[in-house]
Design a protein around this motif. Structure first.
Motif, short mmCIF file in Angstrom:
data_model
loop_
_atom_site.label_atom_id
_atom_site.label_comp_id
_atom_site.label_asym_id
_atom_site.label_seq_id
_atom_site.Cartn_x
_atom_site.Cartn_y
_atom_site.Cartn_z
N GLU A 150 0.86 -1.18 0.00
CA GLU A 150 0.00 0.00 0.00
C GLU A 150 0.90 1.23 0.00
O GLU A 150 1.86 1.30 0.77
CB GLU A 150 -0.88 0.01 1.24
CG GLU A 150 -1.80 1.18 1.34
CD GLU A 150 -2.67 1.12 2.59
OE1 GLU A 150 -3.60 1.93 2.67
OE2 GLU A 150 -2.43 0.28 3.47
N ILE A 151 0.61 2.18 -0.89
CA ILE A 151 1.37 3.42 -0.98
C ILE A 151 0.42 4.59 -0.83
O ILE A 151 -0.63 4.63 -1.49
CB ILE A 151 2.12 3.51 -2.33
CG1 ILE A 151 3.09 2.34 -2.48
CG2 ILE A 151 2.87 4.85 -2.43
CD1 ILE A 151 3.76 2.26 -3.85
N ILE A 152 0.78 5.53 0.03
CA ILE A 152 -0.02 6.73 0.26
C ILE A 152 0.85 7.96 0.01
O ILE A 152 1.94 8.06 0.56
CB ILE A 152 -0.56 6.78 1.70
CG1 ILE A 152 -1.38 5.53 2.02
CG2 ILE A 152 -1.40 8.05 1.92
CD1 ILE A 152 -1.73 5.38 3.49
N PHE A 153 0.36 8.86 -0.85
CA PHE A 153 1.01 10.15 -1.07
C PHE A 153 0.14 11.22 -0.42
O PHE A 153 -1.07 11.26 -0.64
CB PHE A 153 1.09 10.49 -2.56
CG PHE A 153 2.19 9.79 -3.33
CD1 PHE A 153 2.94 8.78 -2.79
CD2 PHE A 153 2.44 10.17 -4.63
CE1 PHE A 153 3.95 8.14 -3.52
CE2 PHE A 153 3.43 9.56 -5.38
CZ PHE A 153 4.20 8.55 -4.82
N ASN A 178 -5.97 12.73 -5.96
CA ASN A 178 -6.46 13.52 -4.84
C ASN A 178 -5.36 14.26 -4.09
O ASN A 178 -5.59 15.33 -3.54
CB ASN A 178 -7.24 12.62 -3.87
CG ASN A 178 -8.04 13.42 -2.88
OD1 ASN A 178 -8.79 14.31 -3.26
ND2 ASN A 178 -7.87 13.12 -1.61
N CYS A 179 -4.15 13.71 -4.05
CA CYS A 179 -3.07 14.34 -3.28
C CYS A 179 -2.70 15.73 -3.80
O CYS A 179 -2.03 16.50 -3.11
CB CYS A 179 -1.84 13.44 -3.22
SG CYS A 179 -1.04 13.14 -4.81
N PHE A 180 -3.16 16.10 -5.00
CA PHE A 180 -2.89 17.42 -5.56
C PHE A 180 -3.89 18.48 -5.10
O PHE A 180 -3.71 19.65 -5.37
CB PHE A 180 -2.89 17.36 -7.10
CG PHE A 180 -1.71 16.62 -7.67
CD1 PHE A 180 -0.49 17.26 -7.85
CD2 PHE A 180 -1.81 15.28 -7.99
CE1 PHE A 180 0.61 16.58 -8.35
CE2 PHE A 180 -0.72 14.59 -8.50
CZ PHE A 180 0.50 15.24 -8.68
N ASN A 181 -4.96 18.07 -4.40
CA ASN A 181 -6.02 19.00 -4.02
C ASN A 181 -5.61 20.00 -2.95
O ASN A 181 -6.09 21.13 -2.94
CB ASN A 181 -7.27 18.24 -3.57
CG ASN A 181 -7.93 17.51 -4.72
OD1 ASN A 181 -7.69 17.82 -5.89
ND2 ASN A 181 -8.77 16.55 -4.41
N SER A 228 -4.19 16.69 1.53
CA SER A 228 -4.95 15.68 0.80
C SER A 228 -4.07 14.48 0.48
O SER A 228 -2.90 14.64 0.16
CB SER A 228 -5.52 16.25 -0.49
OG SER A 228 -6.47 17.26 -0.23
N SER A 229 -4.67 13.29 0.53
CA SER A 229 -3.93 12.05 0.29
C SER A 229 -4.55 11.24 -0.82
O SER A 229 -5.75 11.32 -1.08
CB SER A 229 -3.92 11.18 1.55
OG SER A 229 -3.22 11.82 2.58
N THR A 230 -3.72 10.43 -1.45
CA THR A 230 -4.17 9.40 -2.39
C THR A 230 -3.56 8.09 -1.93
O THR A 230 -2.38 8.03 -1.59
CB THR A 230 -3.70 9.68 -3.82
OG1 THR A 230 -4.19 10.96 -4.24
CG2 THR A 230 -4.19 8.61 -4.78
N ARG A 231 -4.39 7.05 -1.90
CA ARG A 231 -3.97 5.72 -1.43
C ARG A 231 -4.21 4.71 -2.55
O ARG A 231 -5.25 4.73 -3.20
CB ARG A 231 -4.80 5.36 -0.21
CG ARG A 231 -4.65 3.96 0.29
CD ARG A 231 -5.67 3.66 1.40
NE ARG A 231 -5.77 4.73 2.35
CZ ARG A 231 -5.34 4.66 3.61
NH1 ARG A 231 -4.78 3.56 4.05
NH2 ARG A 231 -5.48 5.68 4.42
N ALA A 232 -3.24 3.84 -2.75
CA ALA A 232 -3.39 2.75 -3.73
C ALA A 232 -2.74 1.51 -3.16
O ALA A 232 -1.84 1.60 -2.33
CB ALA A 232 -2.74 3.12 -5.06
N LYS A 236 5.02 15.66 -0.11
CA LYS A 236 5.36 16.00 1.28
C LYS A 236 5.58 14.75 2.12
O LYS A 236 6.56 14.63 2.84
CB LYS A 236 4.24 16.86 1.86
CG LYS A 236 4.48 17.33 3.26
CD LYS A 236 3.36 18.29 3.64
CE LYS A 236 2.98 18.12 5.08
NZ LYS A 236 1.82 18.93 5.45
N THR A 237 4.65 13.77 2.02
CA THR A 237 4.78 12.53 2.78
C THR A 237 4.45 11.34 1.90
O THR A 237 3.39 11.30 1.27
CB THR A 237 3.85 12.50 4.01
OG1 THR A 237 4.08 13.66 4.80
CG2 THR A 237 4.08 11.26 4.85
#
Length: 119
Positions: free
Chosen positions: A27-30, A66-69, A73-77, A109-110
């Motif tokens: 799982e990767i979250i940005f 979503n992480c660009f919002n 904001s985060s995006t998870r895949a 950022k993270t």
């Protein structure tokens, strides 16, 4: 095994993440994606399985939006797949805003990588 970090100034296809022990679930979250040189809309994230003494296996690409919002904001895949003979994984960013041909770069950022399906 999990790890946390950040990315700075990645152009499509120019970098790869650190490698981690894994051969099943990833799982990767940005959080907090910022693009320079273009309006940030998306980043393609490709997971690779490192295969000792052979070509690495492409495990597929997912697009992070979503992480660009906003900065929070985060995006998870996630990728829930096993590949025989692999021992480590890593990711690359082969495209920004749907293109491999851009002068834009992305910073995150993270970045959080989790290999535990249970959580």
């Amino acid at each position: 095994m999990s790890w946390e970090g950040s990315l700075g100034g990645w152009a499509p296809g120019n970098n790869e993440s650190r490698h981690w022990d894994d051969n099943d679930y990833t799982e990767i979250i940005f959080t907090g994606c910022t693009m320079f040189g273009a309006v940030g809309k998306s980043a393609g994230v490709k997971l690779w399985q490192s295969i000792p003494f052979s070509f690495d296996k492409d495990m597929g690409t997912q697009t992070f939006y979503n992480c660009f919002n906003s900065p929070t904001s985060s995006t998870r895949a996630w990728w829930n797949v096993h590949h025989e003979g692999g021992d480590k994984r890593y990711f690359t960013i082969p495209q920004l805003n749907g293109s491999i041909y851009t002068r834009a770069t992305v910073s995150v950022k993270t970045v959080y990588v989790d290999t535990d399906l249970a959580d």
